[in-house]
Motif scaffolding. Sequence first.
Motif, PDB file in Angstrom:
ATOM      1  N   ILE A 245       0.846  -1.197   0.000  1.00 46.97           N
ATOM      2  CA  ILE A 245       0.000   0.000   0.000  1.00 46.97           C
ATOM      3  C   ILE A 245       0.878   1.242   0.000  1.00 46.97           C
ATOM      4  O   ILE A 245       0.650   2.187  -0.765  1.00 46.97           O
ATOM      5  CB  ILE A 245      -0.948  -0.010   1.215  1.00 46.97           C
ATOM      6  CG1 ILE A 245      -2.057  -1.051   1.008  1.00 46.97           C
ATOM      7  CG2 ILE A 245      -1.569   1.386   1.419  1.00 46.97           C
ATOM      8  CD1 ILE A 245      -2.924  -1.267   2.235  1.00 46.97           C
ATOM      9  N   LEU A 246       1.914   1.248   0.838  1.00 46.53           N
ATOM     10  CA  LEU A 246       2.771   2.426   0.935  1.00 46.53           C
ATOM     11  C   LEU A 246       3.733   2.550  -0.238  1.00 46.53           C
ATOM     12  O   LEU A 246       4.098   3.662  -0.637  1.00 46.53           O
ATOM     13  CB  LEU A 246       3.567   2.382   2.246  1.00 46.53           C
ATOM     14  CG  LEU A 246       2.747   2.475   3.533  1.00 46.53           C
ATOM     15  CD1 LEU A 246       3.662   2.513   4.747  1.00 46.53           C
ATOM     16  CD2 LEU A 246       1.857   3.710   3.516  1.00 46.53           C
ATOM     17  N   ASN A 247       4.132   1.418  -0.811  1.00 46.19           N
ATOM     18  CA  ASN A 247       5.155   1.453  -1.848  1.00 46.19           C
ATOM     19  C   ASN A 247       4.586   1.546  -3.260  1.00 46.19           C
ATOM     20  O   ASN A 247       5.249   2.072  -4.156  1.00 46.19           O
ATOM     21  CB  ASN A 247       6.033   0.200  -1.749  1.00 46.19           C
ATOM     22  CG  ASN A 247       7.311   0.329  -2.537  1.00 46.19           C
ATOM     23  OD1 ASN A 247       7.892   1.407  -2.629  1.00 46.19           O
ATOM     24  ND2 ASN A 247       7.748  -0.758  -3.127  1.00 46.19           N
ATOM     25  N   VAL A 248       3.369   1.060  -3.472  1.00 47.80           N
ATOM     26  CA  VAL A 248       2.786   1.048  -4.814  1.00 47.80           C
ATOM     27  C   VAL A 248       1.534   1.922  -4.900  1.00 47.80           C
ATOM     28  O   VAL A 248       1.466   2.851  -5.693  1.00 47.80           O
ATOM     29  CB  VAL A 248       2.455  -0.395  -5.259  1.00 47.80           C
ATOM     30  CG1 VAL A 248       1.770  -0.396  -6.621  1.00 47.80           C
ATOM     31  CG2 VAL A 248       3.719  -1.245  -5.300  1.00 47.80           C
ATOM     32  N   ALA A 268       9.408  10.834  -3.060  1.00 51.17           N
ATOM     33  CA  ALA A 268       9.075  10.201  -1.785  1.00 51.17           C
ATOM     34  C   ALA A 268       9.576   8.759  -1.761  1.00 51.17           C
ATOM     35  O   ALA A 268      10.108   8.284  -0.741  1.00 51.17           O
ATOM     36  CB  ALA A 268       7.565  10.246  -1.559  1.00 51.17           C
ATOM     37  N   LYS A 269       9.405   8.041  -2.873  1.00 48.34           N
ATOM     38  CA  LYS A 269       9.902   6.664  -2.952  1.00 48.34           C
ATOM     39  C   LYS A 269      11.420   6.627  -2.865  1.00 48.34           C
ATOM     40  O   LYS A 269      12.002   5.763  -2.200  1.00 48.34           O
ATOM     41  CB  LYS A 269       9.438   6.000  -4.256  1.00 48.34           C
ATOM     42  CG  LYS A 269       7.991   5.536  -4.237  1.00 48.34           C
ATOM     43  CD  LYS A 269       7.597   4.934  -5.568  1.00 48.34           C
ATOM     44  CE  LYS A 269       8.337   3.645  -5.857  1.00 48.34           C
ATOM     45  NZ  LYS A 269       7.907   2.532  -4.984  1.00 48.34           N
ATOM     46  N   PHE A 308      -3.141   7.342  10.677  1.00 57.21           N
ATOM     47  CA  PHE A 308      -3.979   8.509  10.376  1.00 57.21           C
ATOM     48  C   PHE A 308      -3.154   9.788  10.206  1.00 57.21           C
ATOM     49  O   PHE A 308      -3.371  10.541   9.239  1.00 57.21           O
ATOM     50  CB  PHE A 308      -5.054   8.690  11.455  1.00 57.21           C
ATOM     51  CG  PHE A 308      -6.345   8.002  11.114  1.00 57.21           C
ATOM     52  CD1 PHE A 308      -7.264   8.610  10.271  1.00 57.21           C
ATOM     53  CD2 PHE A 308      -6.628   6.744  11.609  1.00 57.21           C
ATOM     54  CE1 PHE A 308      -8.461   7.975   9.945  1.00 57.21           C
ATOM     55  CE2 PHE A 308      -7.816   6.100  11.295  1.00 57.21           C
ATOM     56  CZ  PHE A 308      -8.737   6.715  10.455  1.00 57.21           C
ATOM     57  N   PRO A 309      -2.210  10.089  11.112  1.00 55.39           N
ATOM     58  CA  PRO A 309      -1.366  11.278  10.877  1.00 55.39           C
ATOM     59  C   PRO A 309      -0.639  11.245   9.536  1.00 55.39           C
ATOM     60  O   PRO A 309      -0.447  12.298   8.910  1.00 55.39           O
ATOM     61  CB  PRO A 309      -0.380  11.235  12.050  1.00 55.39           C
ATOM     62  CG  PRO A 309      -1.115  10.528  13.132  1.00 55.39           C
ATOM     63  CD  PRO A 309      -1.944   9.485  12.431  1.00 55.39           C
ATOM     64  N   MET A 310      -0.241  10.063   9.093  1.00 50.23           N
ATOM     65  CA  MET A 310       0.451   9.963   7.802  1.00 50.23           C
ATOM     66  C   MET A 310      -0.453  10.456   6.677  1.00 50.23           C
ATOM     67  O   MET A 310      -0.028  11.250   5.818  1.00 50.23           O
ATOM     68  CB  MET A 310       0.870   8.512   7.545  1.00 50.23           C
ATOM     69  CG  MET A 310       1.515   8.296   6.182  1.00 50.23           C
ATOM     70  SD  MET A 310       2.228   6.638   6.019  1.00 50.23           S
ATOM     71  CE  MET A 310       0.814   5.606   6.327  1.00 50.23           C
ATOM     72  N   PHE A 311      -1.700  10.015   6.654  1.00 53.80           N
ATOM     73  CA  PHE A 311      -2.600  10.455   5.589  1.00 53.80           C
ATOM     74  C   PHE A 311      -3.053  11.902   5.775  1.00 53.80           C
ATOM     75  O   PHE A 311      -3.349  12.584   4.793  1.00 53.80           O
ATOM     76  CB  PHE A 311      -3.794   9.512   5.481  1.00 53.80           C
ATOM     77  CG  PHE A 311      -3.520   8.335   4.600  1.00 53.80           C
ATOM     78  CD1 PHE A 311      -3.607   8.440   3.220  1.00 53.80           C
ATOM     79  CD2 PHE A 311      -3.130   7.127   5.149  1.00 53.80           C
ATOM     80  CE1 PHE A 311      -3.326   7.365   2.393  1.00 53.80           C
ATOM     81  CE2 PHE A 311      -2.842   6.037   4.326  1.00 53.80           C
ATOM     82  CZ  PHE A 311      -2.940   6.156   2.953  1.00 53.80           C
ATOM     83  N   VAL A 322       4.094  15.447   2.092  1.00 51.82           N
ATOM     84  CA  VAL A 322       3.838  14.141   1.456  1.00 51.82           C
ATOM     85  C   VAL A 322       5.089  13.273   1.534  1.00 51.82           C
ATOM     86  O   VAL A 322       5.043  12.102   1.922  1.00 51.82           O
ATOM     87  CB  VAL A 322       3.400  14.324  -0.009  1.00 51.82           C
ATOM     88  CG1 VAL A 322       3.358  12.980  -0.734  1.00 51.82           C
ATOM     89  CG2 VAL A 322       2.034  14.999  -0.076  1.00 51.82           C
ATOM     90  N   ILE A 323       6.216  13.861   1.183  1.00 50.22           N
ATOM     91  CA  ILE A 323       7.480  13.117   1.185  1.00 50.22           C
ATOM     92  C   ILE A 323       7.852  12.682   2.600  1.00 50.22           C
ATOM     93  O   ILE A 323       8.287  11.545   2.829  1.00 50.22           O
ATOM     94  CB  ILE A 323       8.595  13.975   0.551  1.00 50.22           C
ATOM     95  CG1 ILE A 323       8.308  14.174  -0.942  1.00 50.22           C
ATOM     96  CG2 ILE A 323       9.965  13.332   0.756  1.00 50.22           C
ATOM     97  CD1 ILE A 323       9.179  15.223  -1.601  1.00 50.22           C
ATOM     98  N   LEU A 324       7.663  13.584   3.574  1.00 50.55           N
ATOM     99  CA  LEU A 324       7.967  13.248   4.971  1.00 50.55           C
ATOM    100  C   LEU A 324       7.110  12.091   5.466  1.00 50.55           C
ATOM    101  O   LEU A 324       7.613  11.148   6.092  1.00 50.55           O
ATOM    102  CB  LEU A 324       7.738  14.477   5.853  1.00 50.55           C
ATOM    103  CG  LEU A 324       7.874  14.247   7.369  1.00 50.55           C
ATOM    104  CD1 LEU A 324       9.306  13.852   7.724  1.00 50.55           C
ATOM    105  CD2 LEU A 324       7.441  15.500   8.139  1.00 50.55           C
ATOM    106  N   ALA A 325       5.809  12.142   5.176  1.00 49.79           N
ATOM    107  CA  ALA A 325       4.893  11.111   5.652  1.00 49.79           C
ATOM    108  C   ALA A 325       5.247   9.739   5.094  1.00 49.79           C
ATOM    109  O   ALA A 325       5.302   8.741   5.833  1.00 49.79           O
ATOM    110  CB  ALA A 325       3.463  11.486   5.267  1.00 49.79           C
TER     111      ALA A 325
END
Length: 432
Positions: A245-248, A268-269, A308-311, A322-325
């Motif tokens: 989910i996070l990588n793709v 970000a990747k 949730f904080p990430m999104f 976005v990149i930090l999250a």
Amino acid sequence: MTRRPVTKAAVIGTALEFYDHALFGLGAAIVFDRQFFPADQPLAGTLGSFAAFAVGFLARPIGGVVFGHFGDRVGRKPMLVMTLLLMGLSTVGIGLLPTYDQVGQAAPVLLTLLRLAQGFGAGAEYAGALVMVAETSDPRRRGLWASLPGAGVQIGILTATLAFTAVTALPSFETWGWRLPFLLSLVGVGVGLFLRFRVPESELFERERARGLSRFPALEVLRRQPRILLIAFAANAPFGAIAYILNVFMLSYVTRTLGLPATVGLVAKLLSAAVAIAVTPLFGLLADRVGRRPVFLSTALLLGVFAFPMFWLVDTGHPGLVILAITVGYGVCVAGMFAVLASLLTELFATRHRYSGVAIAREWTAALTSGPAPLVAATLVAAAGGASWPIAVLLMVCAAITFTAVLFAPETRHRNLTEVVSEPAIRTGAVI
């Protein structure tokens, strides 16, 4: 057997595997929907691309059983050579495929077939690399050495992202530029094969061969260590979903749903993979000092709290946030769990069926959760009208399940690999 040549061959081979794997994920998120599916149906193209990505995972359990069987019967080394060759050539084939405009419905069919071949080869590549490194490492530093193929995973992802980012700047990216990173896989195959042919067979395997090998190692692991296998399943299945989910999916979410430039997701990747390369051996060292379970449980808990904080950060649409999250979510949390799972999985299974046990635990769960995860996430976001909260909830649930599974796992930090983790050890936390 010397440790360094084995580790080098394992890391480079794993880097190539995940270079190939990450390329397909990048292609599915950015370009395959327009190259291999009807251009006038964007949603169908996006779902079709992720479906093709998921299909590769259906072949991974079969490849895991087949190559795991022969890895426990014939040897670790020959299977690592074969899986590397199959994955690399499949990736090169994808770079040579005709588009939907050229051959119509044959385009997605051919893409899917090559993805299946790629998945079949991937079914035991990483498992074999883990087993080879774990069986040759210093027991006092097995967490560190076993984590290094995980760093190879991130090197492959980083290299693939760099290559893909570079070709997106080409004016011809949409026509033929996207093919270049896939064709470059042929170079990696050559280097990987050169190194792996020079590596001797695992000494632990040779000792087991002298005592008599299992005729059907996959059946033996099911019969002798069913609860251990169940714990490995329950730990790896939700973790795989989180990782993909996070990588793709996140790359597609950032570009398609939020409308940000593709470079934001790609950067970000890149940064998250670079951070993961640095922290993976640190988590391996920490697992050698304090144990596998405490490190894994801490990172799983951190991810659940951060979901949730990430999104919230991603949904601001601010490139820096976005990149930090994504970097914290993937580069720290996922990398930490991945580093510890390497030593934990290899230490749970006996030598005579270790290759099969690790491959089954990883690849059957990959087929069930990892591959479909981006497709499920895209469907949930579409059903929620573009809202991200269903994905945050999904990440929290996955983190809770993998946390609970490892909570019931035995601590294996001091385990001798010639011994077997007994079934009662699951209840007591002891290693017999």
